[in-house]
Design an enzyme around this catalytic site. Sequence first.
Site, PDB file in Angstrom:
ATOM      1  N   ARG A 169       3.063   9.159  -1.288  1.00 16.67           N
ATOM      2  CA  ARG A 169       2.951   7.898  -0.543  1.00 16.67           C
ATOM      3  C   ARG A 169       1.547   7.635  -0.005  1.00 16.67           C
ATOM      4  O   ARG A 169       1.382   6.950   1.008  1.00 16.67           O
ATOM      5  CB  ARG A 169       3.969   7.835   0.599  1.00 16.67           C
ATOM      6  N   TYR A 225      21.160   4.380  -4.946  1.00 20.62           N
ATOM      7  CA  TYR A 225      20.814   3.015  -4.523  1.00 20.62           C
ATOM      8  C   TYR A 225      21.651   1.962  -5.249  1.00 20.62           C
ATOM      9  O   TYR A 225      22.042   0.957  -4.661  1.00 20.62           O
ATOM     10  CB  TYR A 225      19.317   2.754  -4.741  1.00 20.62           C
ATOM     11  N   ARG A 264      -1.832  -6.104   0.573  1.00 27.81           N
ATOM     12  CA  ARG A 264      -0.420  -6.479   0.605  1.00 27.81           C
ATOM     13  C   ARG A 264      -0.268  -7.876   1.217  1.00 27.81           C
ATOM     14  O   ARG A 264       0.529  -8.693   0.746  1.00 27.81           O
ATOM     15  CB  ARG A 264       0.364  -5.456   1.417  1.00 27.81           C
ATOM     16  N   ARG A 289       0.947   2.210   3.417  1.00 24.48           N
ATOM     17  CA  ARG A 289       0.674   1.604   4.718  1.00 24.48           C
ATOM     18  C   ARG A 289      -0.217   2.399   5.647  1.00 24.48           C
ATOM     19  O   ARG A 289      -0.659   1.868   6.660  1.00 24.48           O
ATOM     20  CB  ARG A 289       2.006   1.294   5.407  1.00 24.48           C
ATOM     21  N   ASP A 316       7.404   1.179  -7.426  1.00 18.94           N
ATOM     22  CA  ASP A 316       8.540   1.718  -6.679  1.00 18.94           C
ATOM     23  C   ASP A 316       9.564   2.256  -7.666  1.00 18.94           C
ATOM     24  O   ASP A 316       9.625   1.815  -8.811  1.00 18.94           O
ATOM     25  CB  ASP A 316       9.185   0.665  -5.780  1.00 18.94           C
TER      26      ASP A 316
HETATM   27  O1  CP3 Z   1       3.282   7.447  -3.543  1.00 18.71           O
HETATM   28  C1  CP3 Z   1       2.611   6.393  -3.636  1.00 18.71           C
HETATM   29  O2  CP3 Z   1       1.640   6.166  -2.898  1.00 18.71           O
HETATM   30  C2  CP3 Z   1       2.958   5.401  -4.723  1.00 18.71           C
HETATM   31  C3  CP3 Z   1       3.857   4.362  -4.346  1.00 18.71           C
HETATM   32  C4  CP3 Z   1       5.330   4.610  -4.075  1.00 18.71           C
HETATM   33  C5  CP3 Z   1       6.097   3.683  -3.325  1.00 18.71           C
HETATM   34  N1  CP3 Z   1       7.397   4.070  -3.385  1.00 18.71           N
HETATM   35  C6  CP3 Z   1       5.560   2.497  -2.660  1.00 18.71           C
HETATM   36  C7  CP3 Z   1       6.312   1.899  -1.533  1.00 18.71           C
HETATM   37  C8  CP3 Z   1       6.208   5.617  -4.516  1.00 18.71           C
HETATM   38  C9  CP3 Z   1       5.915   6.880  -5.311  1.00 18.71           C
HETATM   39  C10 CP3 Z   1       7.508   5.249  -4.076  1.00 18.71           C
HETATM   40  C11 CP3 Z   1       8.715   6.033  -4.382  1.00 18.71           C
HETATM   41  C12 CP3 Z   1       9.967   5.746  -3.701  1.00 18.71           C
HETATM   42  N2  CP3 Z   1      10.479   4.512  -3.369  1.00 18.71           N
HETATM   43  C13 CP3 Z   1      10.932   6.714  -3.351  1.00 18.71           C
HETATM   44  C14 CP3 Z   1      10.822   8.194  -3.652  1.00 18.71           C
HETATM   45  C15 CP3 Z   1       9.886   8.895  -2.743  1.00 18.71           C
HETATM   46  C16 CP3 Z   1      10.438   9.194  -1.381  1.00 18.71           C
HETATM   47  O3  CP3 Z   1       9.807   8.741  -0.415  1.00 18.71           O
HETATM   48  O4  CP3 Z   1      11.456   9.875  -1.269  1.00 18.71           O
HETATM   49  C17 CP3 Z   1      12.015   6.047  -2.732  1.00 18.71           C
HETATM   50  C18 CP3 Z   1      13.268   6.696  -2.185  1.00 18.71           C
HETATM   51  C19 CP3 Z   1      11.717   4.659  -2.760  1.00 18.71           C
HETATM   52  C20 CP3 Z   1      12.554   3.534  -2.271  1.00 18.71           C
HETATM   53  C21 CP3 Z   1      11.900   2.821  -1.163  1.00 18.71           C
HETATM   54  N3  CP3 Z   1      10.836   1.951  -1.308  1.00 18.71           N
HETATM   55  C22 CP3 Z   1      12.218   2.868   0.218  1.00 18.71           C
HETATM   56  C23 CP3 Z   1      13.349   3.706   0.801  1.00 18.71           C
HETATM   57  C24 CP3 Z   1      11.333   2.023   0.882  1.00 18.71           C
HETATM   58  C25 CP3 Z   1      11.361   1.645   2.339  1.00 18.71           C
HETATM   59  C26 CP3 Z   1      10.974   2.744   3.203  1.00 18.71           C
HETATM   60  C27 CP3 Z   1       9.483   2.941   3.141  1.00 18.71           C
HETATM   61  O5  CP3 Z   1       9.047   4.066   2.908  1.00 18.71           O
HETATM   62  O6  CP3 Z   1       8.798   1.957   3.376  1.00 18.71           O
HETATM   63  C28 CP3 Z   1      10.437   1.496  -0.079  1.00 18.71           C
HETATM   64  C29 CP3 Z   1       9.295   0.588   0.170  1.00 18.71           C
HETATM   65  C30 CP3 Z   1       7.959   1.036  -0.270  1.00 18.71           C
HETATM   66  N4  CP3 Z   1       7.657   1.660  -1.447  1.00 18.71           N
HETATM   67  C31 CP3 Z   1       6.744   0.829   0.446  1.00 18.71           C
HETATM   68  C32 CP3 Z   1       5.720   1.376  -0.337  1.00 18.71           C
HETATM   69  C33 CP3 Z   1       4.239   1.389  -0.034  1.00 18.71           C
HETATM   70  C34 CP3 Z   1       6.625   0.118   1.781  1.00 18.71           C
HETATM   71  C35 CP3 Z   1       6.708  -1.358   1.568  1.00 18.71           C
HETATM   72  C36 CP3 Z   1       5.656  -2.119   2.320  1.00 18.71           C
HETATM   73  O7  CP3 Z   1       4.471  -2.054   1.965  1.00 18.71           O
HETATM   74  O8  CP3 Z   1       6.062  -2.803   3.243  1.00 18.71           O
END
Ligand code: CP3
Length: 344
Positions: free
Chosen positions: A25, A152, A38, A29, A75
Amino acid sequence: MLQNDLLLRAARGERVERTPVWLMRQAGRILKEYRAVREQAGSFIQLVTTPELAAEVTIQPVDILGVDAAIIFSDILVVPEAMGLPYVMDEGKGPRFPETVRSADQLARLQRPDVHDALHYVADAIRLTKQGLAGRVPLIGFAGAPWTIFCYMTEGKGSKTFSVARRSLYADPDFAHALMDRITDTTIDYLRMQVAAGADLVQVFDSWAGVLDAATYRTFALPRLRRICEAITEVPVTIFAKDAWFATADIAALPCATVGVDWAQDPAWARQQVGPHRTLQGNLDPCVLYADAGTVQAATRRMLDAFGPQRHIANLGHGVYPDTPVDRVRCFVDTVKAHQHRNA
Ligand code: CP3
């Protein structure tokens, strides 16, 4: 040709001069530069589907944090979307599927998409990122593990227990196996597309592995992870199953290069589970990064010494939390890069 291929050498079990480091991640953010792009994109989904902007935020942590790898900004939920189940991102709450898949009828309406069509924006973002990186560091591609995507798609949103998803494993195992097979087919197509577009390594995130027991994980999740590992032969594969200490040895028995470990696993215990022929990735508790710099340095060094100088990729035990101070993230990265192993 890569100028810094530490990540790939560590994954393949080749000798490295120092431990490579990146953060799950990292593209996100924690960086004000990410939040600005964003904002410009208008929404998360808009950012994910606009290759120029996705490439830009993918490269930011390489420039700003000095990490040894980039991970493509996307994602895990783009796979169900491509199969015909669109998601929405509720501001501050996370992803949600307005419709779910819980019956054979709903399953029959899903497609096996042509990923080059439905997910072309990811391939485009990978190609643009590779150009922008110009060989500085490797690029990591990724997908969700079939079990986590199943969670999901059936549940429709995040959950502490995923009891709707788990219930279906016992109440309707035929449905569960069939849906997970369908997810696996598209995930393999998708990962192959990412590799063809330039991904140097791929990671599979099984974020909800820990809600299953060992036997159920073996029955439903592991056979699909095996299919993925067997299908991706050109680049190293990392499997990260969060909270699944009970499956560490089983995962290490798959044809993967690297096993991701969360912070609950002691490094020496994880090494004993996987044996000498797999690389470990992890595993500092992301909350350590809220402490003062001296504490971050000490905890990071302790982790590095516990894993040893070879066959380790330094990372956190899960994604970095959004409100983590950037200077502490940089402190973590710098500490790994400066660490001198005895007997390295
Ligand atoms: O790792 C990285 O920097 C690459 C980007 C990446 C995102 N999501 C961007 C994202 C990766 C590798 C993911 C994977 C992901 N997405 C997972 C597996 C990894 C883990 O954390 O267990 C899961 C379960 C998701 C599903 C998901 N997407 C959730 C549960 C959420 C909301 C919670 C959160 O962490 O914000 C997202 C949104 C998301 N995916 C954001 C980002 C940068 C935040 C959205 C925003 O910018 O407002």
